[in-house]
Design a protein around this motif. Sequence first.
Motif, PDB file in Angstrom:
ATOM      1  N   ARG A  63       0.925  -1.241   0.026  1.00  0.00           N
ATOM      2  CA  ARG A  63      -0.061   0.062  -0.016  1.00  0.00           C
ATOM      3  C   ARG A  63       0.946   1.400  -0.025  1.00  0.00           C
ATOM      4  O   ARG A  63       0.510   2.268  -0.698  1.00  0.00           O
ATOM      5  N   GLN A  64       1.986   1.087   0.867  1.00  0.00           N
ATOM      6  CA  GLN A  64       2.795   2.377   0.987  1.00  0.00           C
ATOM      7  C   GLN A  64       3.582   2.544  -0.528  1.00  0.00           C
ATOM      8  O   GLN A  64       3.596   3.777  -0.962  1.00  0.00           O
ATOM      9  N   MET A  65       3.999   1.575  -1.152  1.00  0.00           N
ATOM     10  CA  MET A  65       4.819   1.580  -2.318  1.00  0.00           C
ATOM     11  C   MET A  65       3.912   2.140  -3.593  1.00  0.00           C
ATOM     12  O   MET A  65       4.081   2.940  -4.337  1.00  0.00           O
ATOM     13  N   ARG A  66       2.607   1.572  -3.552  1.00  0.00           N
ATOM     14  CA  ARG A  66       1.581   2.024  -4.534  1.00  0.00           C
ATOM     15  C   ARG A  66       1.273   3.769  -4.240  1.00  0.00           C
ATOM     16  O   ARG A  66       1.042   4.345  -5.108  1.00  0.00           O
ATOM     17  N   SER A  67       1.153   4.055  -3.029  1.00  0.00           N
ATOM     18  CA  SER A  67       0.927   5.293  -2.822  1.00  0.00           C
ATOM     19  C   SER A  67       1.926   6.024  -3.343  1.00  0.00           C
ATOM     20  O   SER A  67       1.667   7.324  -3.890  1.00  0.00           O
ATOM     21  N   ILE A  68       3.124   5.703  -2.989  1.00  0.00           N
ATOM     22  CA  ILE A  68       4.131   6.541  -3.715  1.00  0.00           C
ATOM     23  C   ILE A  68       4.160   6.488  -5.128  1.00  0.00           C
ATOM     24  O   ILE A  68       4.280   7.846  -5.814  1.00  0.00           O
TER      25      ILE A  68
END
Length: 438
Positions: A63-68
């Motif tokens: 989720r964090q990587m996709r948000s980035i």
Amino acid sequence: MGPLMFLKLGSIDTVVVSSAEAASEIMKTHDLIFCDRPNSKVNKKLLYGFRDVSVAPYGEYWRQMRSICVLQLLSNKRVQDFRVVREEETALLVKKIKERSPEAVNLSELFMTLTNDIASRAAFGRKYSEGEGGEKFRKLMKEFVGILGGFDFGTFLSSLAWIDKLSGLEAKVERVAKEMDGFLEGVVEEHLYSSNTIVENEKREDFVDVLLGIYKQNMDGFSIDRDGIKALILDIFAGGTDTTYTVLEWAMTELLRHPTAMNKLQNEAREIAKAKSEIVSEDELGKMHYLKAVIKETLRLHPPIPLLVPRQARQHVKVMGYDVGAGTMVITNGWAIGRDPEIWEDAEEFKPERFLNSDIDFKGQDFRLIPFGSGRRGCPGISFAMATNELVLANVVRNFDWQLPNGAKGADLDMTECTGLTIHRKVPLFAVATPNNF
């Protein structure tokens, strides 16, 4: 073949989805259940232990990587920031074609170089296409994508892993992973220790700059390490080159096979951009409805990744009344859905007109056309890729009249596809360009 087909690939239960209705159940109704990726030994080695966004297990890290990706790298603002890069590289492409006229040009190679240069400038801050180093990098990227789209016995049946070793696949994966990591590590080092991290002497942050900012500042409490940076950049670069130039290659192939469609698109581009002396700018693209129809029709017939990146069921679920067990791999056949005669009239024919008065789009909301997937695992880079495809295709048809070499007809074109993760033409596309004088 029905909408669902069960296969046993070695030890892995597999379901192949071949209808829009079934795809909707997988990617919309049960999206959360099917938001994991299968565990592939090759992917683990090439993609830093699943630390990229494309194959990372569903969870907080993903989720964090996709948000980035969505907020920092591929947002509409970021796409617009690189507009000048797209326009400059497109102008260079037009210049190259003019200089080689009236000789036949290898459009496949030109499109590959163009998308490579645009993605390089956006991701790394400079080009990596020229000279001996550029040739080495292109070869490495071709090997990388080829391996990702290949088959390794060890993933599907551990008792046959010895075949991968005997065939040389295991050694090849090790070599490509090491060489790619060496290249990416060099890019990161260059950005970390050099103040000259600008694009062509312009003060514009590239993707590595953005990721290193997050790396240094621990933004929003999320820590990304160097392997994560390299994995994400690899995702962005591979997605911004291979799949993008595939669309351009097949679009020009179909236009050369269908002169009436070519003429319609040329007339539209020349009429809307008639006051321009050089290239069509991105400002005019919104008015080019036939251009958008041509690209949609190309994506329908030639989705860049015909069998969308596989998913995996996180738990038992019923799909269209059938039981699908936890751990089942799901392959969505986007190619079959795009040619389904129950959805599309004259499904095998190239007819861009079908999209002129249609609200069908390719952004994942309509499951009749899903070349980039949908839901949580849909491709986050659609806007970046389409901005390039629209601009390049508009300029290539506007500035030149096209014909096949040696008087060949469209019906003579070899339409054989290659194998791999992305489906290119097996034989490069050559064509003769005659500059159009407005």
